[in-house]
Design a protein around this motif. Structure first.
Motif, short mmCIF file in Angstrom:
data_model
loop_
_atom_site.label_atom_id
_atom_site.label_comp_id
_atom_site.label_asym_id
_atom_site.label_seq_id
_atom_site.Cartn_x
_atom_site.Cartn_y
_atom_site.Cartn_z
N VAL A 90 0.82 -1.21 0.00
CA VAL A 90 0.00 0.00 0.00
C VAL A 90 0.85 1.26 0.00
CG1 VAL A 90 -1.81 1.27 1.23
CG2 VAL A 90 -1.85 -1.23 1.17
N LEU A 91 1.94 1.26 0.76
CA LEU A 91 2.77 2.46 0.88
C LEU A 91 3.29 2.96 -0.46
CD1 LEU A 91 4.01 4.53 2.75
CD2 LEU A 91 5.95 2.99 3.10
N PRO A 92 3.82 2.10 -1.35
CA PRO A 92 4.26 2.62 -2.66
C PRO A 92 3.14 3.29 -3.44
CG PRO A 92 5.12 0.41 -2.28
CD PRO A 92 4.13 0.67 -1.20
N ILE A 93 1.94 2.74 -3.35
CA ILE A 93 0.81 3.34 -4.06
C ILE A 93 0.47 4.70 -3.45
CG2 ILE A 93 -1.63 3.04 -4.63
CD1 ILE A 93 -1.16 0.03 -4.56
N GLY A 94 0.51 4.80 -2.13
CA GLY A 94 0.25 6.07 -1.48
C GLY A 94 1.29 7.13 -1.83
N ILE A 95 2.55 6.72 -1.94
CA ILE A 95 3.60 7.67 -2.33
C ILE A 95 3.36 8.20 -3.74
CG2 ILE A 95 6.07 7.88 -2.83
CD1 ILE A 95 6.58 5.90 -0.55
N ALA A 96 3.02 7.29 -4.66
CA ALA A 96 2.73 7.72 -6.03
C ALA A 96 1.53 8.65 -6.07
CB ALA A 96 2.49 6.50 -6.91
N GLU B 231 0.45 9.30 -11.76
CA GLU B 231 -0.88 8.70 -11.80
C GLU B 231 -0.83 7.35 -12.49
OE1 GLU B 231 -5.09 8.19 -11.59
OE2 GLU B 231 -3.67 9.42 -10.46
N ALA B 232 -0.11 7.27 -13.61
CA ALA B 232 0.03 5.99 -14.31
C ALA B 232 0.77 4.96 -13.46
CB ALA B 232 0.76 6.22 -15.64
N VAL B 233 1.81 5.40 -12.77
CA VAL B 233 2.56 4.49 -11.89
C VAL B 233 1.66 3.97 -10.77
CG1 VAL B 233 4.44 4.36 -10.22
CG2 VAL B 233 4.80 5.49 -12.42
N LYS B 234 0.84 4.85 -10.23
CA LYS B 234 -0.10 4.44 -9.17
C LYS B 234 -1.06 3.38 -9.67
CE LYS B 234 -3.93 6.13 -8.41
NZ LYS B 234 -5.15 6.95 -8.22
N LEU B 235 -1.61 3.58 -10.86
CA LEU B 235 -2.56 2.62 -11.42
C LEU B 235 -1.90 1.28 -11.70
CD1 LEU B 235 -4.49 4.95 -13.89
CD2 LEU B 235 -5.28 4.10 -11.68
N MET C 67 0.88 0.05 -10.26
CA MET C 67 1.22 -0.60 -9.00
C MET C 67 -0.02 -1.16 -8.31
SD MET C 67 4.36 1.43 -7.17
CE MET C 67 3.44 2.94 -6.93
N THR C 68 -1.14 -0.48 -8.44
CA THR C 68 -2.38 -1.01 -7.88
C THR C 68 -2.75 -2.33 -8.54
OG1 THR C 68 -3.17 1.22 -7.41
CG2 THR C 68 -4.81 -0.53 -7.47
N GLN C 69 -2.58 -2.39 -9.85
CA GLN C 69 -2.90 -3.62 -10.57
C GLN C 69 -1.95 -4.75 -10.20
OE1 GLN C 69 -3.25 -3.07 -14.77
NE2 GLN C 69 -3.46 -5.24 -15.23
N ILE C 70 -0.70 -4.42 -9.89
CA ILE C 70 0.29 -5.45 -9.57
C ILE C 70 0.24 -5.85 -8.10
CG2 ILE C 70 2.75 -5.95 -9.47
CD1 ILE C 70 3.14 -4.16 -11.88
N LEU C 71 0.24 -4.85 -7.22
CA LEU C 71 0.39 -5.11 -5.79
C LEU C 71 -0.92 -5.49 -5.10
CD1 LEU C 71 2.83 -2.18 -4.87
CD2 LEU C 71 3.40 -4.57 -5.36
N LEU C 72 -2.04 -4.98 -5.60
CA LEU C 72 -3.32 -5.23 -4.95
C LEU C 72 -4.25 -6.03 -5.84
CD1 LEU C 72 -3.98 -1.76 -3.28
CD2 LEU C 72 -2.93 -3.78 -2.27
N VAL C 73 -3.66 -6.93 -6.64
CA VAL C 73 -4.47 -7.71 -7.57
C VAL C 73 -5.41 -8.65 -6.84
CG1 VAL C 73 -2.73 -9.52 -7.79
CG2 VAL C 73 -4.37 -9.15 -9.65
N GLY D 212 -5.11 6.37 1.95
CA GLY D 212 -5.02 7.74 2.44
C GLY D 212 -3.87 8.01 3.39
N PRO D 213 -3.69 7.22 4.46
CA PRO D 213 -2.58 7.49 5.38
C PRO D 213 -1.21 7.45 4.71
CG PRO D 213 -4.17 6.02 6.40
CD PRO D 213 -4.60 6.17 4.98
N ALA D 214 -1.01 6.53 3.76
CA ALA D 214 0.26 6.47 3.04
C ALA D 214 0.46 7.73 2.19
CB ALA D 214 0.30 5.23 2.15
N ALA D 215 -0.60 8.20 1.54
CA ALA D 215 -0.51 9.43 0.77
C ALA D 215 -0.25 10.63 1.67
CB ALA D 215 -1.80 9.64 -0.04
#
Length: 241
Positions: free
Chosen positions: A99-105, A188-192, A194-200, A214-217
């Protein structure tokens, strides 16, 4: 025999009579209209705060918005208004690695997107946003989640050409603002991706997903605010308002 007759009187449930789950057409239409109104309203509000109110801190402004929306989503989950099973099953290790990498992106996307409004007009930035699908496709190609094809390459060429023609007529163009907007589209593209990869394997709802990411962001935006902006002046201006 009496017991058998009693069981025969129990009506069988017909699967065809079950009502499908989901929003009614009226509620779906209302949600669509609200979404269409909220997006432009938020854009003009951010532009007003950044320029006219003289609060030139994109990270701090994003931090205020993400903090409020995150708190409201957490309260909604605590009150049981939305399901939270997926969020409760997250471990600290899973949160930090997925989750943290997605929040950073997300934080970097919001920061660079807001800063772009300090350099270019709202109309011009909306033109640049038409280039976002191209950036997303390029990131998908780099991550090997999508294979280049003649159709996709032709689409990229058409979108790029149309955006270039639209940008050409802009008189007050800031290359710094363009760079910030392209960076926002990249994050935004990196977030999408990573979401597809990490939270599949995770199926978060909209409110639950906001409460999780939200907390990670917020952490990423705090770092951006402290490192890249005059956070003391930002806090003073917030206190004055």
């Amino acid at each position: 025999m009496a017991r058998e007759a009693q069981y025969k009187q129990v009506p069988q449930e017909d699967a065809s009579e079950k009502k499908p789950h989901g929003l009614s057409p009226a509620r779906a239409a209302a949600a669509t209209v609200l979404y269409c109104l909220a997006g432009p309203s938020l854009i003009f509000l951010n532009k007003h705060i950044l320029v006219e109110v003289e609060f030139p801190y994109g990270s701090a402004l994003s931090l205020l918005g993400v903090t409020m929306s995150t708190l409201l989503s957490i309260v909604a989950l605590m009150l049981g208004w939305f399901p939270s099973e997926q969020a409760r099953s997250l471990t600290p290790q899973t949160y930090c690695t997925r989750v943290l990498p997605i929040g950073i992106a997300l934080g970097l996307c919001l920061t660079t997107g807001n800063v772009a409004y300090l350099y270019n007009s709202v109309a011009f930035i909306q033109i640049l946003k038409a280039f976002a699908p191209v950036v997303l496709l390029l990131v998908l190609f780099a991550a090997r989640l999508e294979k280049p094809s003649a159709t996709l390459i032709a689409s990229i060429m058409i979108i790029s050409g149309g955006t270039a023609v639209a940008v050409r007529g802009e008189v007050e163009l800031s290359l710094i603002g363009v760079a910030y907007m392209l960076a926002s589209e990249f994050f935004e593209a990196v977030k999408l991706v990573m979401t597809q990869i990490l939270l599949v394997d995770r199926k978060f709802g909209s409110v639950e997903g906001l409460a999780v990411v939200g907390p990670a962001a917020m952490a990423a935006l705090c770092v951006c605010t402290i490192v890249g902006e005059d956070w003391r002046d930002a806090m003073e201006k917030v206190g004055e308002r």
